[in-house]
Design a protein around this motif. Structure first.
Motif, PDB file in Angstrom:
ATOM      1  N   SER A  68       1.195  -1.318  -0.149  1.00 26.06           N
ATOM      2  CA  SER A  68       0.154  -0.842   0.094  1.00 26.06           C
ATOM      3  C   SER A  68       0.660   1.115  -0.151  1.00 26.06           C
ATOM      4  O   SER A  68       0.638   1.784  -0.635  1.00 26.06           O
ATOM      5  CB  SER A  68      -1.060  -0.116   0.833  1.00 26.06           C
ATOM      6  N   ASN A  72       1.159   4.381  -3.043  1.00 26.92           N
ATOM      7  CA  ASN A  72       1.374   5.112  -2.804  1.00 26.92           C
ATOM      8  C   ASN A  72       2.547   6.081  -3.116  1.00 26.92           C
ATOM      9  O   ASN A  72       1.982   7.263  -3.753  1.00 26.92           O
ATOM     10  CB  ASN A  72       0.912   5.290  -1.445  1.00 26.92           C
ATOM     11  N   CYS A  76       1.920   9.150  -5.481  1.00 28.59           N
ATOM     12  CA  CYS A  76       1.790  11.013  -5.374  1.00 28.59           C
ATOM     13  C   CYS A  76       3.506  11.346  -5.461  1.00 28.59           C
ATOM     14  O   CYS A  76       3.527  12.233  -6.151  1.00 28.59           O
ATOM     15  CB  CYS A  76       1.730  10.636  -3.675  1.00 28.59           C
ATOM     16  N   ALA A 113      -1.034  11.430   2.167  1.00 23.95           N
ATOM     17  CA  ALA A 113      -1.772  10.093   2.121  1.00 23.95           C
ATOM     18  C   ALA A 113      -1.321   8.828   1.838  1.00 23.95           C
ATOM     19  O   ALA A 113      -1.977   7.559   2.218  1.00 23.95           O
ATOM     20  CB  ALA A 113      -0.972  10.020   0.116  1.00 23.95           C
ATOM     21  N   ALA A 114       0.055   8.778   2.465  1.00 20.56           N
ATOM     22  CA  ALA A 114       0.956   7.921   3.225  1.00 20.56           C
ATOM     23  C   ALA A 114       0.457   7.269   4.482  1.00 20.56           C
ATOM     24  O   ALA A 114       0.679   5.464   4.822  1.00 20.56           O
ATOM     25  CB  ALA A 114       2.429   8.140   3.225  1.00 20.56           C
ATOM     26  N   ALA A 117      -3.498   5.822   3.319  1.00 20.54           N
ATOM     27  CA  ALA A 117      -2.815   4.373   2.565  1.00 20.54           C
ATOM     28  C   ALA A 117      -2.883   3.263   3.770  1.00 20.54           C
ATOM     29  O   ALA A 117      -3.109   1.605   3.554  1.00 20.54           O
ATOM     30  CB  ALA A 117      -1.655   4.071   1.160  1.00 20.54           C
ATOM     31  N   PHE A 161      -6.115   9.364  -2.439  1.00 18.30           N
ATOM     32  CA  PHE A 161      -5.115   8.954  -2.922  1.00 18.30           C
ATOM     33  C   PHE A 161      -4.363   7.247  -2.443  1.00 18.30           C
ATOM     34  O   PHE A 161      -4.520   6.940  -2.783  1.00 18.30           O
ATOM     35  CB  PHE A 161      -3.479   9.545  -3.320  1.00 18.30           C
ATOM     36  N   GLY A 162      -4.411   8.069  -1.046  1.00 17.60           N
ATOM     37  CA  GLY A 162      -3.719   6.345  -0.475  1.00 17.60           C
ATOM     38  C   GLY A 162      -5.069   5.957  -0.318  1.00 17.60           C
ATOM     39  O   GLY A 162      -4.191   4.536   0.059  1.00 17.60           O
ATOM     40  N   MET A 165      -4.850   4.124  -3.559  1.00 17.08           N
ATOM     41  CA  MET A 165      -2.892   2.777  -3.394  1.00 17.08           C
ATOM     42  C   MET A 165      -3.492   1.657  -2.436  1.00 17.08           C
ATOM     43  O   MET A 165      -3.218   0.343  -2.992  1.00 17.08           O
ATOM     44  CB  MET A 165      -2.320   3.545  -3.689  1.00 17.08           C
TER      45      MET A 165
END
Length: 182
Positions: A68, A72, A76, A113-114, A117, A161-162, A165
């Motif tokens: 994941s 990501n 990103c 995002a991270a 995810a 986005f996170g 992904m």
């Protein structure tokens, strides 16, 4: 797009006017620092990989979390940030920030995002831990706004986005027949 930039600036300055306070500076800097280069999530991935065994599916969880985060980071940091090349709020608006100026672009928020995810992957593995991870991910996104290093749309798109992904990573794991372990 000018209207979106204006709205972003208005929301960001409003949030900073309402919430910025000396007693929140250090906690927000600490939360944000945990997300530097995905530190907290990479550390958790390593712990899962090291502690997993036949009795506990944590090794599989570590692989899911790692996939994941990798998907990501590819989306990103490698693809979208350089393509969009959005200027950071403090550069555009000229205000002082509590953290060192960053060398990459603003859109999307990589920290957020991270975190989303990881939170999505963790939620798939364990609902209670996932709720805690989502709360932390939300705090991470807020810290980036608080510190003035991202616009609100950077954080919102980063969260999306996170989540996307991690959802892709979960799909891949299930297609590989690992769904019984996640």
């Amino acid at each position: 797009m000018a209207w979106l930039q204006s709205l972003d600036i208005e929301v960001l300055t409003g949030l900073r006017d309402v919430f910025c306070s000396p007693w929140l500076d250090k906690p927000m800097m600490f939360i944000s620092k945990l997300g530097d280069v995905g530190f907290v999530w990479i550390a958790l991935t390593a712990i899962f990989l090291l502690l997993g065994n036949r009795k506990y599916p944590w090794r599989t969880w570590g692989f899911l979390l790692g996939l994941s985060l990798a998907l990501n980071a590819l989306l990103c940091n490698v693809l979208v940030k350089p393509m969009v090349a959005r200027v950071r709020p403090y550069d555009l608006l000229g205000y002082e920030v509590l953290v060192a100026h960053l060398g990459d672009y603003s859109f999307p928020s990589g920290h957020t995002a991270a975190s989303f995810a990881a939170a999505t992957a963790i939620y798939t593995m364990n609902k209670k831990w996932g709720i805690i991870a989502f709360i932390f991910a939300s705090l991470m996104g807020f810290s980036r706004l608080y510190l003035g290093v991202h616009f609100p749309t950077d954080v919102l798109v980063g969260a999306f986005f996170g989540w996307s992904m991690a959802t892709l990573a979960i799909f891949i794991f299930r297609r590989l027949g690992l769904k019984s372990r996640i």
